[in-house]
Design a protein around this motif. Structure first.
Motif, mmCIF file in Angstrom:
data_model
loop_
_atom_site.group_PDB
_atom_site.id
_atom_site.type_symbol
_atom_site.label_atom_id
_atom_site.label_comp_id
_atom_site.label_asym_id
_atom_site.label_seq_id
_atom_site.Cartn_x
_atom_site.Cartn_y
_atom_site.Cartn_z
ATOM 1 N N GLN A 152 0.807 -1.204 0.000
ATOM 2 C CA GLN A 152 0.000 0.000 0.000
ATOM 3 C C GLN A 152 0.849 1.265 0.000
ATOM 4 O OE1 GLN A 152 -3.219 -0.154 -0.417
ATOM 5 N NE2 GLN A 152 -3.231 -2.380 -0.356
ATOM 6 N N SER A 153 1.986 1.235 0.680
ATOM 7 C CA SER A 153 2.841 2.418 0.758
ATOM 8 C C SER A 153 3.701 2.594 -0.476
ATOM 9 C CB SER A 153 3.744 2.337 1.990
ATOM 10 O OG SER A 153 4.734 1.332 1.800
ATOM 11 N N GLY A 154 3.929 1.497 -1.211
ATOM 12 C CA GLY A 154 4.828 1.551 -2.355
ATOM 13 C C GLY A 154 6.291 1.564 -1.974
ATOM 14 N N VAL A 155 6.585 1.551 -0.654
ATOM 15 C CA VAL A 155 7.966 1.562 -0.171
ATOM 16 C C VAL A 155 8.350 0.146 0.237
ATOM 17 C CG1 VAL A 155 9.554 2.477 1.555
ATOM 18 C CG2 VAL A 155 7.735 3.923 0.648
ATOM 19 N N PRO A 156 9.419 -0.418 -0.312
ATOM 20 C CA PRO A 156 9.802 -1.776 0.073
ATOM 21 C C PRO A 156 10.239 -1.855 1.526
ATOM 22 C CG PRO A 156 11.496 -0.785 -1.296
ATOM 23 C CD PRO A 156 10.334 0.166 -1.303
ATOM 24 N N LEU A 157 10.206 -3.060 2.036
ATOM 25 C CA LEU A 157 10.600 -3.333 3.415
ATOM 26 C C LEU A 157 12.005 -3.906 3.438
ATOM 27 C CD1 LEU A 157 9.376 -3.393 6.367
ATOM 28 C CD2 LEU A 157 8.974 -5.829 5.948
ATOM 29 N N VAL A 158 12.808 -3.410 4.375
ATOM 30 C CA VAL A 158 14.150 -3.937 4.605
ATOM 31 C C VAL A 158 14.107 -4.721 5.905
ATOM 32 C CG1 VAL A 158 16.526 -3.285 5.160
ATOM 33 C CG2 VAL A 158 15.288 -2.054 3.379
ATOM 34 N N ALA A 159 14.507 -5.991 5.883
ATOM 35 C CA ALA A 159 14.330 -6.839 7.063
ATOM 36 C C ALA A 159 15.411 -7.911 7.130
ATOM 37 C CB ALA A 159 12.952 -7.507 7.032
ATOM 38 N N PRO A 160 15.730 -8.355 8.350
ATOM 39 C CA PRO A 160 16.615 -9.506 8.512
ATOM 40 C C PRO A 160 15.776 -10.770 8.610
ATOM 41 C CG PRO A 160 16.301 -8.448 10.622
ATOM 42 C CD PRO A 160 15.435 -7.710 9.644
#
Length: 266
Positions: A74-82
């Protein structure tokens, strides 16, 4: 176990990372523990390994009802995650993907939030995921934090809350230009892993004192779209060689993990 049909309503069918409702997987695997992996696009970039950091667009929904409960789409911003902080089904199901791939991971409750749900049913907070709920995640893998151990250490192990002392050298992945080096300055540096770029926060824990590690850090885990004027170009992937010299450990809370964060904004 019988295969339960999954009907997914694509919120924005033009979103380039979504798996279209009428798509058919090019590969499907059912594992003995109940995990089901369906690949819709086989990537062409680096292959994600166990517990690497990832840059993803993702969408989570309930297997039986198809109701969406989580969608950074929905935000169009990817998620950075471990991956080390993910539920077991994702921690097992994402490795093996290649960058630019799209995968659907069907996760039994035993590999998700089990009989507690999320937040846990005794937490006093409204539950997003009910107990004993099978989940489905659509994952578009945009990039990965590549980790290569150059030399094994034998001393104390760095953890996510550690203050560490390191020597390091940083270069641009594109052409090998060195932009920073503690070796060149003649002194190691000491810092809390809570105060560094995600590529270091996710890439240094697990190292032991005396070890050396190479990190290939995607720009979303480094300095983002803008870079650092005069030092690091916009959208620059970076390479760090890190030598761990010391660890000071304030004990983290039980079960503490490195957080997932939005990719560095413009």
């Amino acid at each position: 176990a019988p295969r339960i049909p999954i009907e997914v309503k694509v919120v924005n069918p033009t979103f380039p990372y979504a798996i279209a409702s009428n798509s058919q997987p090019v590969h499907r695997e059912e594992r003995p523990n109940g995990l089901i992996i369906e690949d819709y696009v086989l990537g062409d970039g680096p292959e994600c390994k166990t517990d690497w950091g990832i840059v993803v667009h993702s969408r989570g929904f309930f297997r039986v009802s198809g109701q969406e409960f989580d969608s950074p789409y929905q935000s169009g911003v990817p998620l950075v995650a471990p991956l080390v902080s993910a539920i077991p089904g994702l921690r097992e199901g994402v490795p093996g993907m290649k960058v630019n791939g799209k995968r659907r991971i069907i996760i039994p409750a035993a590999l998700a939030y089990k009989d507690q749900g999320s937040p846990p049913k005794d937490s006093g907070r409204p539950q997003i995921v009910p107990p004993d709920t099978d989940l489905v995640f659509d994952i578009a893998l945009l990039d990965v934090l590549q980790v290569e151990d150059l030399q094994a250490g034998s001393g104390e192990t760095a953890r996510i809350a550690s203050t560490v002392k390191v020597h390091y050298r940083g270069t641009l992945k594109s052409d090998g230009t060195e932009f920073d080096s503690s070796y060149a300055k003649g002194n190691p540096i000491e810092f809390s892993l809570r105060r560094v770029i995600p590529g270091w926060l996710y890439g240094i824990p697990g190292m032991q004192v005396g070890g050396k590690r190479k990190l290939i850090v995607p720009y979303a885990m480094a300095y983002g779209d803008n870079g650092i004027p005069g030092q690091i170009p916009p959208r620059a992937d970076l390479v760090f060689e890190i030598e761990l010299l010391g660890v000071r450990d304030p004990p983290p809370p039980p079960g503490a993990v490195a957080p997932a964060v939005p990719a560095q904004p413009a």
